[in-house]
Design an enzyme around this catalytic site. Sequence first.
Site, PDB file in Angstrom:
ATOM      1  CG  HIS A  65      -1.961   1.094   1.063  1.00 56.81           C
ATOM      2  ND1 HIS A  65      -2.843   1.008   0.194  1.00 56.81           N
ATOM      3  CD2 HIS A  65      -2.091   2.158   1.765  1.00 56.81           C
ATOM      4  CE1 HIS A  65      -3.716   2.302   0.245  1.00 56.81           C
ATOM      5  NE2 HIS A  65      -3.259   2.828   1.310  1.00 56.81           N
ATOM      6  NE  ARG A  88     -10.076  14.613   4.081  1.00 59.86           N
ATOM      7  CZ  ARG A  88     -11.375  14.424   3.610  1.00 59.86           C
ATOM      8  NH1 ARG A  88     -11.748  13.378   3.194  1.00 59.86           N
ATOM      9  NH2 ARG A  88     -12.303  15.245   3.853  1.00 59.86           N
ATOM     10  CG  HIS A 274      -5.525   1.957   7.218  1.00 59.53           C
ATOM     11  ND1 HIS A 274      -4.302   2.143   7.334  1.00 59.53           N
ATOM     12  CD2 HIS A 274      -5.807   2.831   5.951  1.00 59.53           C
ATOM     13  CE1 HIS A 274      -3.888   2.945   6.410  1.00 59.53           C
ATOM     14  NE2 HIS A 274      -4.790   3.508   5.602  1.00 59.53           N
ATOM     15  CG  ASP A 325      -1.047   4.687   4.260  1.00 60.76           C
ATOM     16  OD1 ASP A 325      -1.310   5.295   2.856  1.00 60.76           O
ATOM     17  OD2 ASP A 325      -1.910   4.630   5.199  1.00 60.76           O
TER      18      ASP A 325
END
Length: 452
Positions: A65, A88, A274, A325
Amino acid sequence: MPLTPQATPTTYWLEHAWLGTHVEPGVALDVEGGRIAAVHTGAGTPPPGAVVLRGLTLPGLANAHSHAFHRALRGTVQVGSGTFWTWREFMYQVAGRLTPDTYYALARAVYAEMALAGITCVGEFHYLHHAPGGTRYDDPNAMGEALIAAAADAGIRITLLDTAYLSAGFGARPNQLQLRFSDGTADAWAQRADALAGGREHARIGAAIHSVRAVPAGQLSIVADWARERQAPLHIHLSEQTAENDACRDAHGRTPTQLLADHGVLGPRTTAVHATHLTGEDIGLLGNSRTGVCMCPTTERDLADGIGPAVQLQAHGSPLSLGSDSHAVIDLLEEARAMELDERLRTRTRGHWTANALLRAATADGHAALGWDEAGTLATGALADLTTIALDSVRTAGPLPRLAAETAVFAASAADVRHTIVGGRQIVRDGVHTLLPDVPTALAESIAAVRG
């Protein structure tokens, strides 16, 4: 430079080799056409002409990922406090500045960093499809093609997990920044994904659902069917935040896992990423359907997401893989170690996984999650993808060689990787990338170009 297998048959002599269940001294691998043609144990000395790999050699590591452009956030998003949601917003700013050319340069440097860390295959969870404002490039897959080219030029394999991202949250229209991610509908996503060229030696195409927030429930099955018809891997961010669970219950009266089960998304070709905040019923649905789970401990702790129920998931039947990630660090050995150590902190007991089990998550099971079932083992017929870890560094010196698997997982780091081989071709030699010799400069320059 396209990634091509080593053309000349080669023998590699491994001082110590991890064979999945134990460490074996003195192993010779004959490599032809990019695959392992023969495995010879009991080779106490290198055969004439063999390439010598001193240390512990494993199958190449699979980073299941990745968001390549998140590497530009390292260090910056660690300033102050904040939440996943404030992180974010900064991520959106970086995403808004990328072009196909700058994304290629950044991804090539990031994938070269992965090669230096012993990673031979990456699963790129790719949702940055279009130009700012959602304008289509002349080639609608220009950004995805940039990633595929970057992987080739960094010398590693890639599964491009082309991602459907259609909504700001449970049917809400994408905001201005998210328009770059959206194709409008799942059917339009599928049409664009169909145009991605296959048949490349180093690249495979899979699918992804960004999250139950970002793909309306009525369109989930379109993405799942696309992947099923092509026997391609399908990945999805799942229950990373409790806020996602709450919003899903408000919108649909069920958890995200239950919603995915209702729409045929779960199954052995699917990997949930996750899976941090699950109910007991969720764990059963994932495990009973043999849905894989990719844990990303360094990102999950960096974002204060929580510790997922990896032990229970595996006990119920979910294979585990590992990913870096957001690339707070790129170190699959650290991801493996963190999965065990995080569980120790939560339960105050030790020994949830053996070193062999953690290495399988980082190798064979990670490759399987990305659709590369023929990689991840040192066996006849497997892809000749290898990584060698030094056993004489300040971190690894001292333990008996037969404990090299434990040494790798619980003491070594990416800095201890000495050699990385992909398709029999040496991509990292003595800690130096053979295709991109100055990776730090490439990283610094490509990140500066998108910093703003």
